[in-house]
Design an enzyme around this catalytic site. Structure first.
Site, PDB file in Angstrom:
ATOM      1  N   TYR A 143       0.820  -1.215   0.000  1.00 19.57           N
ATOM      2  CA  TYR A 143       0.000   0.000   0.000  1.00 19.57           C
ATOM      3  C   TYR A 143       0.856   1.268   0.000  1.00 19.57           C
ATOM      4  O   TYR A 143       0.375   2.344  -0.301  1.00 19.57           O
ATOM      5  CB  TYR A 143      -0.933   0.036   1.216  1.00 19.57           C
ATOM      6  CG  TYR A 143      -2.015  -1.025   1.224  1.00 19.57           C
ATOM      7  CD1 TYR A 143      -2.250  -1.841   0.127  1.00 19.57           C
ATOM      8  CD2 TYR A 143      -2.815  -1.212   2.353  1.00 19.57           C
ATOM      9  CE1 TYR A 143      -3.228  -2.817   0.151  1.00 19.57           C
ATOM     10  CE2 TYR A 143      -3.809  -2.192   2.381  1.00 19.57           C
ATOM     11  CZ  TYR A 143      -3.999  -2.988   1.283  1.00 19.57           C
ATOM     12  OH  TYR A 143      -4.976  -3.948   1.307  1.00 19.57           O
ATOM     13  N   LYS A 192       2.892 -15.553   2.379  1.00 20.95           N
ATOM     14  CA  LYS A 192       2.790 -16.298   1.120  1.00 20.95           C
ATOM     15  C   LYS A 192       4.213 -16.671   0.730  1.00 20.95           C
ATOM     16  O   LYS A 192       4.705 -16.319  -0.347  1.00 20.95           O
ATOM     17  CB  LYS A 192       2.092 -15.406   0.077  1.00 20.95           C
ATOM     18  CG  LYS A 192       1.655 -16.119  -1.178  1.00 20.95           C
ATOM     19  CD  LYS A 192       0.482 -17.052  -0.971  1.00 20.95           C
ATOM     20  CE  LYS A 192       0.196 -17.786  -2.270  1.00 20.95           C
ATOM     21  NZ  LYS A 192      -0.773 -18.885  -2.090  1.00 20.95           N
ATOM     22  N   ASP A 224      -3.715 -17.989   1.982  1.00 17.34           N
ATOM     23  CA  ASP A 224      -4.906 -18.640   1.418  1.00 17.34           C
ATOM     24  C   ASP A 224      -5.454 -19.682   2.385  1.00 17.34           C
ATOM     25  O   ASP A 224      -6.671 -19.779   2.602  1.00 17.34           O
ATOM     26  CB  ASP A 224      -4.617 -19.236   0.027  1.00 17.34           C
ATOM     27  CG  ASP A 224      -3.273 -19.942  -0.063  1.00 17.34           C
ATOM     28  OD1 ASP A 224      -2.442 -19.796   0.870  1.00 17.34           O
ATOM     29  OD2 ASP A 224      -3.039 -20.660  -1.048  1.00 17.34           O
ATOM     30  N   ASP A 248      -5.241  -6.528   6.270  1.00 18.95           N
ATOM     31  CA  ASP A 248      -6.427  -5.760   5.907  1.00 18.95           C
ATOM     32  C   ASP A 248      -7.593  -6.714   5.643  1.00 18.95           C
ATOM     33  O   ASP A 248      -8.700  -6.574   6.176  1.00 18.95           O
ATOM     34  CB  ASP A 248      -6.070  -4.952   4.637  1.00 18.95           C
ATOM     35  CG  ASP A 248      -7.141  -3.968   4.240  1.00 18.95           C
ATOM     36  OD1 ASP A 248      -8.114  -3.799   5.002  1.00 18.95           O
ATOM     37  OD2 ASP A 248      -7.008  -3.356   3.162  1.00 18.95           O
ATOM     38  N   ASP A 252     -10.819  -8.114   8.458  1.00 21.45           N
ATOM     39  CA  ASP A 252     -12.235  -7.917   8.135  1.00 21.45           C
ATOM     40  C   ASP A 252     -12.982  -9.249   8.144  1.00 21.45           C
ATOM     41  O   ASP A 252     -14.127  -9.322   8.594  1.00 21.45           O
ATOM     42  CB  ASP A 252     -12.391  -7.254   6.759  1.00 21.45           C
ATOM     43  CG  ASP A 252     -12.509  -5.745   6.873  1.00 21.45           C
ATOM     44  OD1 ASP A 252     -12.218  -5.215   7.972  1.00 21.45           O
ATOM     45  OD2 ASP A 252     -12.889  -5.091   5.889  1.00 21.45           O
TER      46      ASP A 252
END
Ligand code: NAD
Length: 357
Positions: A143, A192, A224, A248, A252
């Site tokens: 980001y 990952k 994942d 992020d 959520d």
């Protein structure tokens, strides 16, 4: 017994309503344990645009820097939707995070027995309650990385780069290890690493650090798989630490399985555990000013402040226990109401919690 200075950025919409209840609870904690909490109320967000023409005035920033901790309500609302981008109310949050160097975001996801029905997962999956804490890196990664457009193999293309330095990784891991020590002593590093070089650096740094925390059980999981395990068997997790983008998404997902955003607090910390504490919900313009907002997320945010910045665990626990007791007694704001429960507004919910401190 101590003196603690707190900058209060109540913000817009339901922000002032819920922070008021949180401040009352802190004051009650102070009276019971002999601490003095001093509140310095300052403006940021839409209300600051109205008063000063900018979403994060210098005076607000100075007050937040000078304080021991910051309590934030929520910012934004339709009134300021057409304000130029640089002064959008939400930019105040980014400015505060950057200026206070808040690189570590703590998001608990907890299911209360009394509200187990609100969880969208099958009852047997969350039986006995759920209590996860996600530690998300907040100021680095994709980001904030290099980005742009260029001419590629297939013509015009866009790119965003994920970059993490060893310094950025070790400071967030240190924070996560320390938080794990205060909880169930299990830390899962989500990445990952089968694909990303930056993830492999996270693992290398974690391996180097783990001997400093011999009591913490460290594990690794690919993002994942973690997203899948979060709905399949979320009880396996205690503390999860992960990068900005993975955190992020995962935080959520975790908040969704608890069933209500009106109940979830958060903390953003710097390297010395100074922090900004805020509910995860927004300013909820649809219910603002109507005594309908659930103040629990804001009240639990100050419990996190007591625990992570002031290291007052017993006081933090007293707030958490009071919230649990009020939910068990059947008090519900509109967002978590179900038939047969006692419907209350913001102020009444706050008062019931206060009465149980
Ligand atoms: P929101 O979280 O404000 O509201 C989403 C829904 O949840 C609404 O129906 C609202 O009524 C309900 N809700 C939220 N908090 C509640 C509470 N404590 N009690 C009961 N119900 C609650 O999200 P949104 O509608 O997407 O955003 C509204 C405004 O808030 C926007 O301007 C947005 O930019 C801003 N926002 C601010 C923050 C922040 O300050 N940290 C975070 C998210 C959104």
């Amino acid at each position: 017994m101590g003196n603690y200075n707190i900058a209060v950025v109540a913000g817009d919409g339901i922000g002032p309503e819920v922070t008021k209840e949180a401040m009352s609870v802190l004051t009650a904690i102070g009276e019971k344990w002999g601490h003095t909490f001093t509140f310095n109320e300052v403006l940021a967000g839409g209300c600051a645009i109205d008063a000063y023409g900018e979403c994060l005035p210098e005076s607000t920033l100075d007050a937040c820097k000078a304080a021991d901790a910051v309590m934030l309500g929520a910012v934004g609302g339709p009134k300021w939707d057409n304000v130029a981008n640089a002064q959008r109310p939400e930019k105040a949050l980014l400015g505060l995070r950057k200026e206070l160097d808040l690189f570590s975001n703590l998001r608990p996801a907890k299911i209360y027995d009394a509200l187990a029905d609100a969880c969208p997962l099958k009852a047997e999956i969350v039986e006995g309650g759920l209590d996860i804490l996600i530690v998300r890196e907040l100021t680095g990664g994709i980001y904030f990385g290099e980005r742009g457009y260029r001419e590629g193999k297939y013509g015009n293309e866009a790119y965003d780069v994920e970059t993490y330095s060893e310094m950025e990784i070790s400071r967030i891991l240190k924070n996560a290890f320390e938080v794990a020590m205060q909880r169930g002593k299990k830390l899962c590093c989500v990445d990952k690493a089968n694909v990303l070089e930056s993830s492999r650096l996270w693992r290398k740094v974690a391996e180097e650090m783990k001997s400093d925390y011999p009591e913490v059980e460290l594990s690794y999981m690919y993002i994942d798989n973690a997203a899948m395990q979060m709905v399949r068997n979320p009880k396996q997790f205690d503390v999860i630490v992960t990068s900005n983008m993975f955190g992020d998404i995962l935080s959520d997902e975790a908040s969704m399985i608890t069933g209500s955003i009106g109940l979830l607090p958060s903390a953003s910390l710097n390297g010395t555990n100074k922090g900004m504490y805020e509910p995860i919900h927004g300013s909820a313009p649809d219910i603002a000013g109507q005594n309908k907002a659930n103040p629990v997320a804001a009240i639990l945010s100050v419990a996190m402040m007591l625990q992570y910045t002031f290291h007052l665990s017993a006081e933090a626990e007293a707030i958490e226990n009071a919230v649990t007791a009020v939910l068990e007694a059947g008090y519900r704001t509109g967002d978590i109401y179900s038939e047969g429960m006692i419907a209350v507004g913001t102020k009444e919910m706050g008062a019931e919690i206060l009465a149980r401190i």
